[in-house]
Design an enzyme around this catalytic site. Sequence first.
Site, PDB file in Angstrom:
ATOM      1  N   TYR A  60      48.348  21.855 -29.762  1.00 41.86           N
ATOM      2  CA  TYR A  60      49.504  21.334 -30.492  1.00 41.86           C
ATOM      3  C   TYR A  60      50.694  21.023 -29.601  1.00 41.86           C
ATOM      4  O   TYR A  60      51.439  20.091 -29.875  1.00 41.86           O
ATOM      5  CB  TYR A  60      49.945  22.338 -31.560  1.00 41.86           C
ATOM      6  CG  TYR A  60      48.999  22.410 -32.734  1.00 41.86           C
ATOM      7  CD1 TYR A  60      49.102  21.506 -33.774  1.00 41.86           C
ATOM      8  CD2 TYR A  60      47.978  23.357 -32.778  1.00 41.86           C
ATOM      9  CE1 TYR A  60      48.230  21.539 -34.852  1.00 41.86           C
ATOM     10  CE2 TYR A  60      47.096  23.404 -33.848  1.00 41.86           C
ATOM     11  CZ  TYR A  60      47.224  22.488 -34.881  1.00 41.86           C
ATOM     12  OH  TYR A  60      46.347  22.513 -35.933  1.00 41.86           O
ATOM     13  N   GLU A  93      41.124  30.873 -33.184  1.00 42.30           N
ATOM     14  CA  GLU A  93      42.375  31.349 -32.584  1.00 42.30           C
ATOM     15  C   GLU A  93      42.555  32.869 -32.633  1.00 42.30           C
ATOM     16  O   GLU A  93      43.471  33.376 -33.294  1.00 42.30           O
ATOM     17  CB  GLU A  93      43.576  30.670 -33.255  1.00 42.30           C
ATOM     18  CG  GLU A  93      43.536  29.159 -33.175  1.00 42.30           C
ATOM     19  CD  GLU A  93      44.832  28.495 -33.646  1.00 42.30           C
ATOM     20  OE1 GLU A  93      45.712  29.204 -34.169  1.00 42.30           O
ATOM     21  OE2 GLU A  93      44.970  27.277 -33.489  1.00 42.30           O
ATOM     22  N   HIS A  99      38.524  32.372 -40.099  1.00 41.45           N
ATOM     23  CA  HIS A  99      39.826  31.728 -39.933  1.00 41.45           C
ATOM     24  C   HIS A  99      40.857  32.612 -40.645  1.00 41.45           C
ATOM     25  O   HIS A  99      41.466  32.219 -41.625  1.00 41.45           O
ATOM     26  CB  HIS A  99      39.794  30.299 -40.491  1.00 41.45           C
ATOM     27  CG  HIS A  99      40.861  29.389 -39.939  1.00 41.45           C
ATOM     28  ND1 HIS A  99      40.593  28.169 -39.353  1.00 41.45           N
ATOM     29  CD2 HIS A  99      42.207  29.512 -39.918  1.00 41.45           C
ATOM     30  CE1 HIS A  99      41.727  27.585 -38.985  1.00 41.45           C
ATOM     31  NE2 HIS A  99      42.719  28.379 -39.325  1.00 41.45           N
ATOM     32  N   ASN A 121      42.195  24.257 -29.890  1.00 38.96           N
ATOM     33  CA  ASN A 121      43.243  23.739 -30.762  1.00 38.96           C
ATOM     34  C   ASN A 121      44.459  23.477 -29.895  1.00 38.96           C
ATOM     35  O   ASN A 121      44.963  24.387 -29.228  1.00 38.96           O
ATOM     36  CB  ASN A 121      43.589  24.749 -31.862  1.00 38.96           C
ATOM     37  CG  ASN A 121      42.432  24.942 -32.842  1.00 38.96           C
ATOM     38  OD1 ASN A 121      41.452  24.198 -32.804  1.00 38.96           O
ATOM     39  ND2 ASN A 121      42.557  25.934 -33.699  1.00 38.96           N
ATOM     40  N   GLU A 145      41.344  21.214 -33.376  1.00 39.04           N
ATOM     41  CA  GLU A 145      42.549  20.980 -34.186  1.00 39.04           C
ATOM     42  C   GLU A 145      43.583  20.283 -33.324  1.00 39.04           C
ATOM     43  O   GLU A 145      43.776  20.644 -32.159  1.00 39.04           O
ATOM     44  CB  GLU A 145      43.199  22.280 -34.671  1.00 39.04           C
ATOM     45  CG  GLU A 145      42.510  22.952 -35.817  1.00 39.04           C
ATOM     46  CD  GLU A 145      43.215  24.249 -36.238  1.00 39.04           C
ATOM     47  OE1 GLU A 145      44.451  24.353 -36.078  1.00 39.04           O
ATOM     48  OE2 GLU A 145      42.505  25.140 -36.714  1.00 39.04           O
ATOM     49  N   ARG A 170      35.288  20.136 -40.243  1.00 38.02           N
ATOM     50  CA  ARG A 170      35.378  21.536 -39.846  1.00 38.02           C
ATOM     51  C   ARG A 170      36.088  22.305 -40.963  1.00 38.02           C
ATOM     52  O   ARG A 170      37.253  22.026 -41.254  1.00 38.02           O
ATOM     53  CB  ARG A 170      36.148  21.661 -38.535  1.00 38.02           C
ATOM     54  CG  ARG A 170      36.412  23.094 -38.137  1.00 38.02           C
ATOM     55  CD  ARG A 170      37.095  23.231 -36.768  1.00 38.02           C
ATOM     56  NE  ARG A 170      37.371  24.637 -36.545  1.00 38.02           N
ATOM     57  CZ  ARG A 170      38.595  25.149 -36.404  1.00 38.02           C
ATOM     58  NH1 ARG A 170      39.661  24.382 -36.407  1.00 38.02           N
ATOM     59  NH2 ARG A 170      38.754  26.445 -36.232  1.00 38.02           N
TER      60      ARG A 170
HETATM   61  C1  FCB Z   1      46.705  26.561 -36.258  1.00 35.72           C
HETATM   62  C2  FCB Z   1      45.811  27.131 -37.332  1.00 35.72           C
HETATM   63  C3  FCB Z   1      45.683  26.253 -38.547  1.00 35.72           C
HETATM   64  C4  FCB Z   1      46.991  25.581 -38.905  1.00 35.72           C
HETATM   65  C5  FCB Z   1      47.599  24.910 -37.705  1.00 35.72           C
HETATM   66  C6  FCB Z   1      48.888  24.177 -37.992  1.00 35.72           C
HETATM   67  O1  FCB Z   1      47.210  27.605 -35.482  1.00 35.72           O
HETATM   68  O2  FCB Z   1      44.526  27.370 -36.825  1.00 35.72           O
HETATM   69  O3  FCB Z   1      45.172  27.014 -39.601  1.00 35.72           O
HETATM   70  O4  FCB Z   1      47.830  26.473 -39.521  1.00 35.72           O
HETATM   71  O5  FCB Z   1      47.824  25.869 -36.702  1.00 35.72           O
END
Ligand code: FCB
Length: 453
Positions: free
Chosen positions: A297, A166, A121, A295, A361, A77
Amino acid sequence: MNRSDFPDSFVWGSATAAYQIEGAVAEDGSGPSIWDTFSRVPGAIANGHTGDLAVDHYHRVDEDVALMADLGLEAYRFSIAWPRIQPEGVGPGNRAGLGFYRDLAEKLLERGIAPWATLYHWDLPQALEDRGGWLNRDTAFRFADYAALVAEELGDVIPNWITLNEPWCSAFLGYASGVHAPGRRVGAESAHAAHHLLLGHGLAVPAIRGAAPAARVGITLNLYSIRAASDGEADRDAARRVDGLGNRLFLDPVLRGSYPEDVIDDLGQREWFATETAATDLEAISAPIDFLGINYYSRHTVRAGSPDEPAISYPGSEFVEFVDTGAARTQMGWEIHPDGLIDVLEMAHTMAPELPLYITENGSAYEDVVGEAGGIDDAERADYLRDHLLACRTAIERGLPLAGYFVWSLMDNFEWAWGYTRRFGIVFVDYATQKRTPKASGRWFSRFLRGNG
Ligand code: FCB
């Protein structure tokens, strides 16, 4: 855990973004983006870093594609820099820019790596920001034109398309807190940027399909697992606000064709949304998609803060505080909570039961240390990766339609406001020499993909 625990069709890849890796920002006719401008604002980026050189991927495509093949990645990607294609944000495509991405996609296909292109992006052409950026409704239409142009030119070599990455970050980090480009602080009006981003997505979906009928098209949202610190009403309201602005403001219009009214009220934007979100806008925004990219995290635990003192700069959530639960965190300060990945998949699945979901992500920043023999033994990143893959496996066992996983990131890169001070790669980059070295996490992922993790 073995790769064979996952469906054969499961997509395994890594992800990057143009401004974070390419460099060559002014080469071959590329125009300036808002990140070129923003990274020159004193104090905006750690150490005054910029993406001017980044990890020089623009000149190292051969090496980087070979690296992916060596690792055994099966999908990649990447994002397409809008200003490389339309330096001014409008007009005909710049041949050199289109050629760069065609060459990349062809090289990936030669190696059996499936290209997944993100059209936006975060690197808006500066010329469009000068006309109001995402606060200007016209930018949505310019984005759809750009999407059609790129799909027309590259639809034969790129099968998978992600419109936006995002939009929450583009709207609220870009126009509310101002920590990302273009660095503006317009308060609740930043919600207009969110709407125009979503409209751009909605207009781009049919535009891409029209130009490349076989294209699979989706959008990538950053979703968070949110919970209240207590059962108290005020804390539950704090959780509702953060979930509303972060998750529902994007999921609802895309998947259901409506805005969450409580969020529009939190924002004090009822009037604006009543005029601007005419039925036709929401109809466009909810254009059927082929998949949703997520995404993931971290998790947020939130509570009501003091009503006199704003704690955060997100509109409608100013008086909410994030709670430190004591759980382990990455170098970003983001709590590690692998099960939250299942929460966000469930959230999307409930709204759109038929829709395939991809983790586009997931990854972690840690302070890497280069050992004496030149290796990088990033055990914490490898653990993070393994624990989130275990969550993916559980999600599939529970019947969630998770169809792929992309680790962020292939290699260390320009981490936005943090510059080069945060490393997310499974491949280490020595910024002085641009030498790439797979970290222990990358070697583990590679063994896992080859069936002997
Ligand atoms: C996300 C972004 C990516 C990167 C990660 C850590 O929010 O999409 O570009 O910075 O965080």
